[in-house]
Design a protein around this motif. Structure first.
Motif, PDB file in Angstrom:
ATOM      1  N   ALA A  70       0.835  -1.199   0.000  1.00 53.92           N
ATOM      2  CA  ALA A  70       0.000   0.000   0.000  1.00 53.92           C
ATOM      3  C   ALA A  70       0.872   1.252   0.000  1.00 53.92           C
ATOM      4  O   ALA A  70       2.001   1.258   0.506  1.00 53.92           O
ATOM      5  CB  ALA A  70      -0.930   0.001   1.203  1.00 53.92           C
ATOM      6  N   ASP A  71       0.337   2.329  -0.541  1.00 55.15           N
ATOM      7  CA  ASP A  71       1.079   3.575  -0.699  1.00 55.15           C
ATOM      8  C   ASP A  71       0.975   4.423   0.566  1.00 55.15           C
ATOM      9  O   ASP A  71      -0.111   4.901   0.907  1.00 55.15           O
ATOM     10  CB  ASP A  71       0.518   4.351  -1.893  1.00 55.15           C
ATOM     11  CG  ASP A  71       1.269   5.657  -2.146  1.00 55.15           C
ATOM     12  OD1 ASP A  71       2.311   5.876  -1.495  1.00 55.15           O
ATOM     13  OD2 ASP A  71       0.807   6.439  -2.997  1.00 55.15           O
ATOM     14  N   PRO A  72       2.083   4.652   1.288  1.00 54.78           N
ATOM     15  CA  PRO A  72       2.007   5.472   2.508  1.00 54.78           C
ATOM     16  C   PRO A  72       1.651   6.925   2.223  1.00 54.78           C
ATOM     17  O   PRO A  72       1.129   7.615   3.103  1.00 54.78           O
ATOM     18  CB  PRO A  72       3.414   5.352   3.099  1.00 54.78           C
ATOM     19  CG  PRO A  72       4.295   4.952   1.964  1.00 54.78           C
ATOM     20  CD  PRO A  72       3.437   4.128   1.057  1.00 54.78           C
ATOM     21  N   ALA A  73       1.913   7.406   1.023  1.00 55.10           N
ATOM     22  CA  ALA A  73       1.601   8.798   0.702  1.00 55.10           C
ATOM     23  C   ALA A  73       0.105   9.075   0.735  1.00 55.10           C
ATOM     24  O   ALA A  73      -0.318  10.235   0.862  1.00 55.10           O
ATOM     25  CB  ALA A  73       2.171   9.150  -0.673  1.00 55.10           C
TER      26      ALA A  73
ATOM     27  N   ALA B  76       9.204  13.032   9.618  1.00 57.84           N
ATOM     28  CA  ALA B  76       8.832  14.436   9.810  1.00 57.84           C
ATOM     29  C   ALA B  76       7.753  14.900   8.848  1.00 57.84           C
ATOM     30  O   ALA B  76       6.981  15.810   9.142  1.00 57.84           O
ATOM     31  CB  ALA B  76      10.071  15.323   9.672  1.00 57.84           C
ATOM     32  N   ASP B  77       7.701  14.286   7.648  1.00 55.57           N
ATOM     33  CA  ASP B  77       6.736  14.716   6.641  1.00 55.57           C
ATOM     34  C   ASP B  77       6.423  13.550   5.708  1.00 55.57           C
ATOM     35  O   ASP B  77       6.954  12.435   5.873  1.00 55.57           O
ATOM     36  CB  ASP B  77       7.266  15.913   5.855  1.00 55.57           C
ATOM     37  CG  ASP B  77       8.669  15.671   5.285  1.00 55.57           C
ATOM     38  OD1 ASP B  77       8.955  14.526   4.863  1.00 55.57           O
ATOM     39  OD2 ASP B  77       9.473  16.611   5.275  1.00 55.57           O
ATOM     40  N   ALA B  78       5.567  13.806   4.728  1.00 56.65           N
ATOM     41  CA  ALA B  78       5.112  12.728   3.839  1.00 56.65           C
ATOM     42  C   ALA B  78       6.260  12.123   3.042  1.00 56.65           C
ATOM     43  O   ALA B  78       6.321  10.902   2.837  1.00 56.65           O
ATOM     44  CB  ALA B  78       4.030  13.263   2.900  1.00 56.65           C
ATOM     45  N   ALA B  79       7.191  12.949   2.592  1.00 61.04           N
ATOM     46  CA  ALA B  79       8.312  12.428   1.805  1.00 61.04           C
ATOM     47  C   ALA B  79       9.179  11.500   2.637  1.00 61.04           C
ATOM     48  O   ALA B  79       9.609  10.436   2.162  1.00 61.04           O
ATOM     49  CB  ALA B  79       9.145  13.585   1.264  1.00 61.04           C
ATOM     50  N   GLU B  80       9.414  11.890   3.883  1.00 56.70           N
ATOM     51  CA  GLU B  80      10.228  11.028   4.738  1.00 56.70           C
ATOM     52  C   GLU B  80       9.474   9.749   5.100  1.00 56.70           C
ATOM     53  O   GLU B  80      10.068   8.675   5.192  1.00 56.70           O
ATOM     54  CB  GLU B  80      10.655  11.754   6.011  1.00 56.70           C
ATOM     55  CG  GLU B  80      11.623  10.925   6.849  1.00 56.70           C
ATOM     56  CD  GLU B  80      12.179  11.680   8.042  1.00 56.70           C
ATOM     57  OE1 GLU B  80      13.109  11.139   8.671  1.00 56.70           O
ATOM     58  OE2 GLU B  80      11.687  12.791   8.344  1.00 56.70           O
TER      59      GLU B  80
ATOM     60  N   ALA C 127       9.798   2.504   2.677  1.00 59.80           N
ATOM     61  CA  ALA C 127      10.545   1.740   1.674  1.00 59.80           C
ATOM     62  C   ALA C 127      11.737   1.034   2.310  1.00 59.80           C
ATOM     63  O   ALA C 127      12.043  -0.129   1.984  1.00 59.80           O
ATOM     64  CB  ALA C 127      11.005   2.659   0.546  1.00 59.80           C
ATOM     65  N   GLU C 128      12.429   1.717   3.222  1.00 56.81           N
ATOM     66  CA  GLU C 128      13.577   1.110   3.899  1.00 56.81           C
ATOM     67  C   GLU C 128      13.153  -0.092   4.739  1.00 56.81           C
ATOM     68  O   GLU C 128      13.809  -1.142   4.715  1.00 56.81           O
ATOM     69  CB  GLU C 128      14.255   2.146   4.787  1.00 56.81           C
ATOM     70  CG  GLU C 128      14.934   3.282   4.023  1.00 56.81           C
ATOM     71  CD  GLU C 128      15.397   4.404   4.924  1.00 56.81           C
ATOM     72  OE1 GLU C 128      16.125   5.289   4.435  1.00 56.81           O
ATOM     73  OE2 GLU C 128      15.026   4.406   6.125  1.00 56.81           O
ATOM     74  N   ILE C 129      12.063   0.062   5.479  1.00 57.33           N
ATOM     75  CA  ILE C 129      11.599  -1.038   6.327  1.00 57.33           C
ATOM     76  C   ILE C 129      11.131  -2.206   5.474  1.00 57.33           C
ATOM     77  O   ILE C 129      11.424  -3.380   5.765  1.00 57.33           O
ATOM     78  CB  ILE C 129      10.465  -0.551   7.261  1.00 57.33           C
ATOM     79  CG1 ILE C 129      10.993   0.515   8.217  1.00 57.33           C
ATOM     80  CG2 ILE C 129       9.868  -1.713   8.037  1.00 57.33           C
ATOM     81  CD1 ILE C 129       9.917   1.205   9.032  1.00 57.33           C
ATOM     82  N   ARG C 130      10.410  -1.913   4.403  1.00 56.04           N
ATOM     83  CA  ARG C 130       9.902  -2.985   3.545  1.00 56.04           C
ATOM     84  C   ARG C 130      11.028  -3.755   2.863  1.00 56.04           C
ATOM     85  O   ARG C 130      10.895  -4.949   2.576  1.00 56.04           O
ATOM     86  CB  ARG C 130       8.954  -2.399   2.506  1.00 56.04           C
ATOM     87  CG  ARG C 130       7.582  -2.057   3.082  1.00 56.04           C
ATOM     88  CD  ARG C 130       6.760  -1.223   2.140  1.00 56.04           C
ATOM     89  NE  ARG C 130       5.355  -1.208   2.519  1.00 56.04           N
ATOM     90  CZ  ARG C 130       4.439  -0.424   1.970  1.00 56.04           C
ATOM     91  NH1 ARG C 130       4.795   0.427   0.998  1.00 56.04           N
ATOM     92  NH2 ARG C 130       3.177  -0.485   2.355  1.00 56.04           N
ATOM     93  N   ALA C 131      12.151  -3.088   2.606  1.00 55.28           N
ATOM     94  CA  ALA C 131      13.296  -3.786   2.015  1.00 55.28           C
ATOM     95  C   ALA C 131      13.836  -4.835   2.977  1.00 55.28           C
ATOM     96  O   ALA C 131      14.326  -5.887   2.551  1.00 55.28           O
ATOM     97  CB  ALA C 131      14.388  -2.786   1.653  1.00 55.28           C
TER      98      ALA C 131
END
Length: 393
Positions: free
Chosen positions: A130-133, A158-162, A168-172
């Motif tokens: 799913a898309d976190p954005a 801190a924000d949507a981009a982070e 993505a890092e966790i899912r990897a």
């Protein structure tokens, strides 16, 4: 009487706490684990059998083909639901499997608390892919694995981009796992330690916890408090009641801000990282034996006879880089200015590790016990300041 103890990796709580307590109680222990070699190496005395302990059906089958159980118990975050289901299958005292599941699954915990009107926290479940954005969450926010433990892959965004980048890092590292994104709870991080038998619930005090700087949440120091303010404790207990928690040991983490207590997570087991071993000494009670007796169906005494004058501090020196530990102090047991000071290494010299940003970065644990908090704090801080750890890349 035979206790089946479910475990994954060996822990100090099991090896130095529950197994010695079981021996003193004259219990026969069978360890069921998916890592039998590691357990036999660490504690060769108890009977140890291989089993896919993550599957309650495998646990039931293994027990059914072996000796009749008098208790099925675990102190593992990962196995509370399986142990509860297996114990219930054999008609033994057990935690509610529903409560065990609701505390392990962080998204379900938030839903249960919200449904009960127990100080809801804004949170959203993020299924794999799913898309976190697309999430409607406040910033800053915290992202964590839905069924994670020990601050592993728990990080502030801190924000949507982070948030997108952190997910993505966790899912990897955790492909296919669901995540939870929730509002960041500001305030002092505390714990409440409880022990119940379904009829009576004892409060064993708790800890004030100091964390590493954001965006990570590594517990670096903990100071014992005999009791939190009454209104704060009442709020926490009300939320535990809403989750159905009340049998055996429970380690609850919460944040206090302006007198408002909000749950961070509920670990339906005894506190770990050697805090449980310290707690037993500090309170002067057979803590591990009480927990085992509860799972054997014995009622807890109305008065545990705990000491209330004790003060304690734990500090965990942490690795700050990946590499091989090339120098480190050995174990120590000292008395300094009336403070019982203990240090235990948690990583051997010569071991190489990556940097995890979790308690897997702990190099050791130092704890002091006394009756004056300032003396305890000073003794622990002075000891650690005199030590040296070296990590070679």
């Amino acid at each position: 009487m035979r206790v089946y103890l479910l475990a994954r990796n060996p822990t100090d709580s099991v090896t130095d706490g529950f197994l010695p307590a079981a021996r003193r109680l004259g219990l026969d222990v069978t360890v069921l684990t998916d890592q039998p070699a590691a357990h036999r190496l660490r504690a060769p005395e108890p009977e140890t059998l291989g089993c896919d302990v993550r599957d309650f059906r495998a646990v039931i089958a293994r027990i059914s083909a072996h000796h009749r159980p008098d208790a099925v118990f675990t102190n593992s975050d990962h196995l509370q639901t399986q142990a509860a289901l297996a114990a219930d299958y054999f008609g033994l005292p057990a935690k509610s499997w529903r409560a065990a599941h609701a505390t392990k699954d962080k998204a379900e915990m938030r839903r249960r608390l919200a449904a009960a009107g127990a100080d809801p926290v804004r949170a959203a479940e993020l299924p794999a892919g799913a898309d976190p954005a697309a999430l409607d969450v406040p910033y800053p926010c915290v992202v964590k694995p839905r069924e994670g433990v020990a601050s592993e892959d728990v990080v502030l965004a801190a924000d949507a981009a982070e948030l997108v980048r952190r997910c993505a890092e966790i899912r990897a590292r955790r492909p296919g796992e669901a995540l939870v994104v929730e509002e960041f709870l500001e305030g002092e991080l505390c714990t409440l330690e409880t022990l119940g038998d379904g009829r009576v619930r004892h409060l064993l005090g708790g800890f004030h916890t100091e964390l590493s700087p954001p965006p990570y949440f590594v517990e670096e120091r903990m100071s014992y408090v005999p009791a939190h303010p009454g209104p704060v404790t009442a709020q926490v207990l009300g939320q535990l009641d809403a989750l159905g928690v009340g049998f055996g040991a429970c380690h609850t983490e919460f944040v206090v801000s302006g007198g408002r207590a909000r749950l961070v997570e509920v670990n339906y087991r005894a506190i770990g990282d050697q805090c449980d071993l310290l707690l037993a000494r500090l309170l002067g009670i057979p803590l591990f034996a009480h927990i085992l007796r509860t799972h054997l169906g014995e009622p807890l005494p109305a008065d545990l006879g705990v000491r209330t004058d004790g003060r304690a501090r734990l500090s965990y020196p942490c690795a700050d880089a990946a590499g091989t530990l090339t120098a480190a102090p050995g174990p120590a047991d000292l008395v300094v200015d009336g403070v019982e000071l203990t240090y235990r290494p948690l990583r051997a010299v010569g071991e190489r590790h990556e940097l995890h940003r979790t308690n897997r970065d702990f190099l050791g644990v130092a704890h002091g016990i006394g009756t004056d908090q300032e003396r305890v704090d000073r003794a622990v801080a002075d000891f650690l300041a005199a030590q040296r750890w070296e990590i070679t890349p």
